[in-house]
Write a protein that holds these residues in place. Structure first.
Motif, PDB file in Angstrom:
ATOM      1  N   SER A 182      -7.014  -2.974  -4.802  1.00 27.61           N
ATOM      2  CA  SER A 182      -6.993  -1.615  -5.352  1.00 27.61           C
ATOM      3  C   SER A 182      -6.466  -1.739  -6.771  1.00 27.61           C
ATOM      4  O   SER A 182      -5.262  -1.744  -6.998  1.00 27.61           O
ATOM      5  CB  SER A 182      -6.089  -0.698  -4.520  1.00 27.61           C
ATOM      6  OG  SER A 182      -6.061   0.591  -5.083  1.00 27.61           O
ATOM      7  N   ASP A 220      -0.747  -0.470  -7.238  1.00 26.49           N
ATOM      8  CA  ASP A 220      -1.884  -1.375  -7.445  1.00 26.49           C
ATOM      9  C   ASP A 220      -1.660  -2.591  -6.565  1.00 26.49           C
ATOM     10  O   ASP A 220      -0.515  -2.980  -6.322  1.00 26.49           O
ATOM     11  CB  ASP A 220      -1.914  -1.780  -8.928  1.00 26.49           C
ATOM     12  CG  ASP A 220      -2.753  -3.016  -9.209  1.00 26.49           C
ATOM     13  OD1 ASP A 220      -3.821  -2.873  -9.808  1.00 26.49           O
ATOM     14  OD2 ASP A 220      -2.329  -4.146  -8.875  1.00 26.49           O
ATOM     15  N   ASN A 269      -6.101   5.429 -10.096  1.00 28.54           N
ATOM     16  CA  ASN A 269      -4.921   5.939  -9.409  1.00 28.54           C
ATOM     17  C   ASN A 269      -5.273   6.464  -8.021  1.00 28.54           C
ATOM     18  O   ASN A 269      -6.116   7.339  -7.868  1.00 28.54           O
ATOM     19  CB  ASN A 269      -4.298   7.063 -10.241  1.00 28.54           C
ATOM     20  CG  ASN A 269      -3.115   7.714  -9.555  1.00 28.54           C
ATOM     21  OD1 ASN A 269      -2.455   7.108  -8.716  1.00 28.54           O
ATOM     22  ND2 ASN A 269      -2.836   8.956  -9.905  1.00 28.54           N
ATOM     23  N   ILE A 270      -4.590   5.923  -7.008  1.00 30.78           N
ATOM     24  CA  ILE A 270      -4.803   6.371  -5.626  1.00 30.78           C
ATOM     25  C   ILE A 270      -3.487   6.853  -5.003  1.00 30.78           C
ATOM     26  O   ILE A 270      -3.376   6.925  -3.784  1.00 30.78           O
ATOM     27  CB  ILE A 270      -5.379   5.234  -4.760  1.00 30.78           C
ATOM     28  CG1 ILE A 270      -4.408   4.052  -4.692  1.00 30.78           C
ATOM     29  CG2 ILE A 270      -6.737   4.794  -5.262  1.00 30.78           C
ATOM     30  CD1 ILE A 270      -4.666   3.076  -3.583  1.00 30.78           C
ATOM     31  N   SER A 271      -2.505   7.193  -5.847  1.00 30.44           N
ATOM     32  CA  SER A 271      -1.149   7.444  -5.343  1.00 30.44           C
ATOM     33  C   SER A 271      -0.724   8.895  -5.548  1.00 30.44           C
ATOM     34  O   SER A 271      -0.208   9.254  -6.606  1.00 30.44           O
ATOM     35  CB  SER A 271      -0.143   6.515  -6.035  1.00 30.44           C
ATOM     36  OG  SER A 271      -0.450   5.170  -5.774  1.00 30.44           O
ATOM     37  N   ASN A 283      -8.509  10.606  -3.546  1.00 32.67           N
ATOM     38  CA  ASN A 283      -8.600   9.164  -3.768  1.00 32.67           C
ATOM     39  C   ASN A 283      -7.805   8.372  -2.738  1.00 32.67           C
ATOM     40  O   ASN A 283      -8.099   7.202  -2.491  1.00 32.67           O
ATOM     41  CB  ASN A 283      -8.116   8.808  -5.170  1.00 32.67           C
ATOM     42  CG  ASN A 283      -9.114   9.196  -6.239  1.00 32.67           C
ATOM     43  OD1 ASN A 283     -10.147   9.776  -5.943  1.00 32.67           O
ATOM     44  ND2 ASN A 283      -8.812   8.876  -7.478  1.00 32.67           N
ATOM     45  N   ARG A 284      -6.788   8.996  -2.177  1.00 30.30           N
ATOM     46  CA  ARG A 284      -5.983   8.300  -1.169  1.00 30.30           C
ATOM     47  C   ARG A 284      -6.688   8.287   0.186  1.00 30.30           C
ATOM     48  O   ARG A 284      -6.361   7.455   1.040  1.00 30.30           O
ATOM     49  CB  ARG A 284      -4.604   8.970  -1.038  1.00 30.30           C
ATOM     50  CG  ARG A 284      -3.610   8.176  -0.204  1.00 30.30           C
ATOM     51  CD  ARG A 284      -3.272   6.843  -0.859  1.00 30.30           C
ATOM     52  NE  ARG A 284      -2.213   6.141  -0.182  1.00 30.30           N
ATOM     53  CZ  ARG A 284      -1.597   5.068  -0.681  1.00 30.30           C
ATOM     54  NH1 ARG A 284      -1.930   4.615  -1.880  1.00 30.30           N
ATOM     55  NH2 ARG A 284      -0.645   4.460  -0.016  1.00 30.30           N
ATOM     56  N   GLU A 295     -12.615   1.008  -3.883  1.00 33.52           N
ATOM     57  CA  GLU A 295     -13.059  -0.319  -3.482  1.00 33.52           C
ATOM     58  C   GLU A 295     -13.465  -0.374  -2.012  1.00 33.52           C
ATOM     59  O   GLU A 295     -14.278  -1.215  -1.609  1.00 33.52           O
ATOM     60  CB  GLU A 295     -11.955  -1.340  -3.761  1.00 33.52           C
ATOM     61  CG  GLU A 295     -11.631  -1.539  -5.234  1.00 33.52           C
ATOM     62  CD  GLU A 295     -10.624  -0.545  -5.791  1.00 33.52           C
ATOM     63  OE1 GLU A 295     -10.122  -0.765  -6.908  1.00 33.52           O
ATOM     64  OE2 GLU A 295     -10.334   0.479  -5.117  1.00 33.52           O
ATOM     65  N   TRP A 319       0.811  -1.213   0.000  1.00 36.36           N
ATOM     66  CA  TRP A 319       0.000   0.000   0.000  1.00 36.36           C
ATOM     67  C   TRP A 319       0.850   1.272   0.000  1.00 36.36           C
ATOM     68  O   TRP A 319       0.365   2.343   0.330  1.00 36.36           O
ATOM     69  CB  TRP A 319      -0.939  -0.006   1.195  1.00 36.36           C
ATOM     70  CG  TRP A 319      -1.980  -1.065   1.077  1.00 36.36           C
ATOM     71  CD1 TRP A 319      -1.950  -2.325   1.602  1.00 36.36           C
ATOM     72  CD2 TRP A 319      -3.195  -0.987   0.331  1.00 36.36           C
ATOM     73  NE1 TRP A 319      -3.059  -3.035   1.241  1.00 36.36           N
ATOM     74  CE2 TRP A 319      -3.857  -2.230   0.463  1.00 36.36           C
ATOM     75  CE3 TRP A 319      -3.811   0.004  -0.436  1.00 36.36           C
ATOM     76  CZ2 TRP A 319      -5.083  -2.502  -0.138  1.00 36.36           C
ATOM     77  CZ3 TRP A 319      -5.029  -0.272  -1.024  1.00 36.36           C
ATOM     78  CH2 TRP A 319      -5.653  -1.499  -0.875  1.00 36.36           C
ATOM     79  N   THR A 366      -5.831  13.002  -6.605  1.00 36.29           N
ATOM     80  CA  THR A 366      -5.023  11.937  -6.012  1.00 36.29           C
ATOM     81  C   THR A 366      -5.065  12.025  -4.485  1.00 36.29           C
ATOM     82  O   THR A 366      -5.065  10.994  -3.799  1.00 36.29           O
ATOM     83  CB  THR A 366      -3.575  12.004  -6.513  1.00 36.29           C
ATOM     84  OG1 THR A 366      -3.042  13.328  -6.322  1.00 36.29           O
ATOM     85  CG2 THR A 366      -3.490  11.656  -7.991  1.00 36.29           C
ATOM     86  N   THR A 404      -9.915   4.323  -0.826  1.00 35.93           N
ATOM     87  CA  THR A 404      -9.942   3.830  -2.198  1.00 35.93           C
ATOM     88  C   THR A 404     -11.388   3.592  -2.634  1.00 35.93           C
ATOM     89  O   THR A 404     -12.288   3.404  -1.814  1.00 35.93           O
ATOM     90  CB  THR A 404      -9.147   2.533  -2.338  1.00 35.93           C
ATOM     91  OG1 THR A 404      -9.827   1.482  -1.629  1.00 35.93           O
ATOM     92  CG2 THR A 404      -7.737   2.693  -1.786  1.00 35.93           C
ATOM     93  N   HIS A 438     -15.503  -2.286  -9.542  1.00 36.30           N
ATOM     94  CA  HIS A 438     -15.105  -1.465  -8.391  1.00 36.30           C
ATOM     95  C   HIS A 438     -16.280  -1.099  -7.489  1.00 36.30           C
ATOM     96  O   HIS A 438     -16.097  -0.363  -6.518  1.00 36.30           O
ATOM     97  CB  HIS A 438     -14.417  -0.184  -8.878  1.00 36.30           C
ATOM     98  CG  HIS A 438     -15.160   0.533  -9.977  1.00 36.30           C
ATOM     99  ND1 HIS A 438     -15.014   0.192 -11.299  1.00 36.30           N
ATOM    100  CD2 HIS A 438     -16.055   1.532  -9.943  1.00 36.30           C
ATOM    101  CE1 HIS A 438     -15.792   0.966 -12.036  1.00 36.30           C
ATOM    102  NE2 HIS A 438     -16.442   1.785 -11.233  1.00 36.30           N
TER     103      HIS A 438
END
Length: 839
Positions: free
Chosen positions: A427, A419, A431-433, A517-518, A523, A394, A514, A521, A639
């Motif tokens: 995940s 990912d 993009n969650i980064s 999204n962080r 999901e 993660w 981003t 997530t 998702h």
């Protein structure tokens, strides 16, 4: 305005950061500091020595195409110099008996800056490199990859983004290009092996690769490898879910070696072999599936030998060690001495096949999950083998070298994740980064002397374009970044893809999405994630909505040629996630209101349904409409609807509850007062539909509350279909009364025939009204007032309760309001407020 949703619903602090590898050296204006690279009437040639390395030649041919796309003219590729040569680029590598060695001997190039260096390039102007050539631009590399990086640096600076194929970034057109005199280089990379891992690649990347190339074959990998080289990476772990890189296409290994890509295999696939290679090997040889060295040493040794034999002539980084089959821990009780023995035998196999000492073949041992525990307990690793540390899947680094103790001679690497498939939830979708976290953790990593290998799990590659760029740029030179210039990097990256005009706005959007999204997530997000306390859920929803408004607004402004790239890099990850926030917020409100038996829960239930459908629409647009349908299947990843760590087979709409509206079950009767009755169109007492045609209320339509119309809008009622609405009214008076219908200003789109409705009270013979069939001077008023007022007169013989019926004879009619003038109706723009209702 949410353009796509609307369409769907209707149908410190350092130096100035430069993400170019060098300072800018291309201009579009002529000056004394510049030399002509390409002008409208000039011709450009690219010189290489005969017999140049095929990987470099491939990059040179890409440079030819890039010049063609930028200037409209393709440079010639030559290996002999003729008199009166105009603009020329010379390409070569030190130590290959090339023209570069000659220029070094002539002291036109500083040999010390290249000889013995790793993956370094120099781009500079040189006077009189050949007889008859007064000036040339030289791209010189210290080795094969150095030369290739120099070639692609030229491509980037003339206006071709590394993402021109993978994100459809348009090429900047310029007929005139000039080279600013000077010497340009970005030195040597800080990290030796810098690359990506294509993983968790089903169904999206796998589906796209099969639809586009026929699978994970050399045609597919040619695009991947070119991207990596344009980003100055050099290392790839290939797709491995059901795939075997070397076996799927015999040209895969040949291609990687030719293009200059160092191949590896994932942390649990030793000896240049994929997990699928094992499955195919035991099936082909009719062997039992016993992935256990203590029980199956002979078979495993032979299998591993085949992997080294197949790849012995190609550049690679060999993974050693062993995990359980399917990336699981080996059976409980596995001891350290067994794992040490496995690596010892693997190295013996490497020596026997290559005929060289084991340390001559680069190797890496991944300390992934339980293997790190073995290392912590004293497992011995050969001095030359690189130790590959890992994050926790993660983005949180698990272990780094102890700087107070002697460092491992083979160096250290880091296996990082954008990912992941596994707990607490996959995940895989988006993009969650944020680069702030990537920078902080990878800077921590680099400061702890981890500089041998940086490899990042990027899932399907798309939509991880931005963090991939950052990760590889940082791997080249971590020192160029600090805590204060990360947004500047984002702005530079946005400018590279979209131009300076929009770069700051786009960078702000990327930076925020981003970050959002962080937080959680996609999901993991559900209706219970955020609290009602402090209006938390509403606040985060509004933050995302505001961002979505901005991204939709800019979509309308950005030039057409940028829209596809903008959609996939900026709009989609914002719009799609904003929609999920809206859906789960609506579900939370539905649950709350339904528990209170409040009929307002129904509107939120409808919103959940529409948001769920919009998510499917966005995925379909990405897959099948964006970029002419180029990215089919790329957004197939589920998702919505997770119940545990693994993904659902398909997206599942969140559960909602509908509450029976007891107030609506009672007939609404509108009461005459002050000489009029006013009715909003959606407040009908009864409706009559057919199997083909139904009524729908369109919330917030028109000038007041809503509109009511029939759907589908291409269905024309038949003579036996009574498609009507009825409104109950209570008259205090009697007489001939005027009924005004406020209708949306729909025109006579049906070949000027006009749209007709029937209107009647209490079953009387209806009046048939064509309200827009033939008009003369009314159009201006309709346009100005955004309404058509259609007036009829009716005889009401007795006070009391009566029923008004409105029946449509064509589709496309939208009723907004009904006004009945019983003698006291006053003129007003919006019409009198709705009358009192009694039941």
């Amino acid at each position: 305005m949410n353009y796509f949703k609307l369409f769907f619903l209707v149908t410190v602090f350092g130096f100035c950061l430069n993400i170019n590898a060098t300072e800018p050296f291309i201009n579009t204006a002529k000056s004394s500091e510049n030399i002509v690279l390409k002008e409208k009437n000039s011709h450009l040639s690219i010189f290489t020595n005969p017999g140049i390395d095929n990987g470099i030649l491939r990059a040179v041919k890409n440079l030819q195409s890039d010049f063609q796309n930028v200037t409209g003219t393709q440079p010639s590729l030559i290996n002999q110099i003729s008199a009166q040569q105009s603009s020329i680029i010379i390409v070569g590598t030190v130590g290959t008996q090339s023209v570069i060695d000659g220029l070094i001997k002539q002291k036109k190039i500083d040999g010390k800056s290249l000889v013995g260096k790793r993956e370094k390039f120099i781009i500079q102007n040189v006077s009189n490199p050949f007889p008859g050539v007064s000036e040339a631009i030289v791209i010189a590399g210290s080795d094969k990859r150095g030369t290739i990086y120099g070639i692609y640096e030229m491509s980037k600076q003339i206006g071709v983004s590394p993402w021109y194929y993978w994100a459809d970034v348009p090429v900047v057109k310029n007929e005139n290009l000039y080279f600013k005199k000077g010497i340009y280089t970005d030195g040597e990379p800080a990290v030796e092996y810098r690359g990506i891992f294509l993983n968790d690649e089903e169904p999206s990347l796998g589906g796209w690769a099969r639809a586009t190339f026929g699978g994970f074959n050399s045609k597919f990998y040619e695009k991947v490898f070119e991207l990596i080289l344009r980003l100055k990476g050099n290392y790839v772990w290939p797709a491995m879910w059901g795939s075997a890189f070397y076996d799927d296409d015999p040209q895969n290994g040949v291609l990687a070696n030719e293009m200059g890509i160092v191949m590896g295999t994932s942390h649990h696939e030793p000896m240049a072999l994929a997990q699928q290679d094992w499955r195919r090997y035991i099936k082909k040889n009719n062997l039992p599936n016993v992935w256990d060295y203590a029980k199956n040493k002979k078979v495993l040794d032979e299998f591993w030998k085949s992997g080294i034999e197949r790849s012995k002539n190609w550049e690679k980084l060999v993974t050693v060690g062993m995990r359980g089959d399917g990336d699981e821990a080996m059976e409980e009780g596995t001891n350290i001495s067994l794992l040490e023995g496995i690596v010892k035998n693997q190295r013996r196999i490497i020596e026997n096949v290559t005929g060289k000492k084991a340390e001559k073949t680069p190797q890496v041992w991944a300390l992934y999950k339980e293997v790190q525990d073995y290392y912590d307990k004293g497992m011995k690793v050969p001095d030359d083998v690189t130790l590959l540390f890992c994050d926790d899947n993660w983005g949180n680094v698990r272990k780094l070298p102890d700087l107070s103790k002697p460092l491992h001679k083979g160096g250290y690497g880091m296996y990082y994740h954008f990912d992941y498939v596994g707990g607490p939830r996959n995940s895989k979708w988006i993009n969650i980064s944020p680069i702030q976290r990537i920078w902080e953790q990878m800077n921590l990593t680099y400061e702890h002397k981890v500089d041998k290998v940086w490899i990042v799990n990027v899932g399907d590659l798309k939509p991880m374009e931005f963090p991939i760029s950052f990760f590889l740029d940082m791997a080249w030179n971590p020192k160029q970044f600090n805590s204060q210039n990360l947004l500047e990097y984002t702005e530079k990256w946005a400018a590279q893809q979209f131009g300076e005009t929009y770069s700051k706005d786009i960078a702000r959007m990327i930076n925020l999405y981003t970050k959002y999204n962080r937080r959680v997530t996609a999901e993991m997000l559900n209706s219970k994630t955020f609290s009602d306390n402090y209006n938390e859920f509403e606040r985060v929803l509004n933050e995302y909505r505001a961002l979505n408004v901005d991204v939709q607004r800019l979509y309308q402004q950005i030039p057409t040629e940028y829209k596809d790239a903008y959609f996939q890099l900026v709009l989609y990850p914002i719009d799609a996630m904003s929609n999920l926030y809206d859906m789960y917020y609506a579900q939370a409100q539905n649950v709350k209101l339904a528990s209170e038996k409040n009929p307002e829960a129904n509107a939120f239930a409808d919103r959940v349904k529409k948001d769920f459908e919009y998510d499917a629409y966005l995925s379909d647009f990405y897959n099948n409409k964006m970029s002419g349908g180029k990215w089919k299947h790329m957004m197939d990843q589920t998702h919505i609807g997770y119940t545990y760590w693994q993904q659902p087979d398909k997206n599942v709409m969140p559960a909602v509850t509908y509450v029976e509206d007891n107030a609506r079950l009672k007939t609404k009767v509108f009461q005459e007062k002050d000489g009029y009755i006013s009715i909003e169109s959606g407040d009908f007492a009864r409706q009559n539909n057919s199997d083909r045609i139904h009524w729908e209320v369109i919330p917030d339509f028109g000038k007041t509350k809503s509109g009511v119309s029939t759907f589908p809008q291409n269905a024309y009622p038949k003579s036996d279909e009574n498609i009507y609405l009825e409104y109950d009214v209570n008259f205090e008076s009697k007489g001939e009364f005027e009924v005004q219908l406020f209708l949306a200003p729909t025109l006579n789109f049906n070949h000027n025939k006009g749209l007709r409705y029937e209107i009647s009270f209490d079953g009387e013979t209806p009046q048939i009204i064509n309200f827009n069939g033939h008009y003369k001077g009314e159009l201006g008023q309709w346009q100005a007032e955004h309404i058509i007022k259609s007036v009829t007169k009716h005889q009401i013989l007795n006070p009391g309760k009566h029923s008004l019926r409105f029946r449509v004879l064509e589709p496309g009619i939208v009723l907004e309001k009904i006004l009945i003038n019983t003698g006291g109706l006053k003129p007003s723009y919006l019409g009198a407020p709705e009358s009192e209702i009694r039941h």
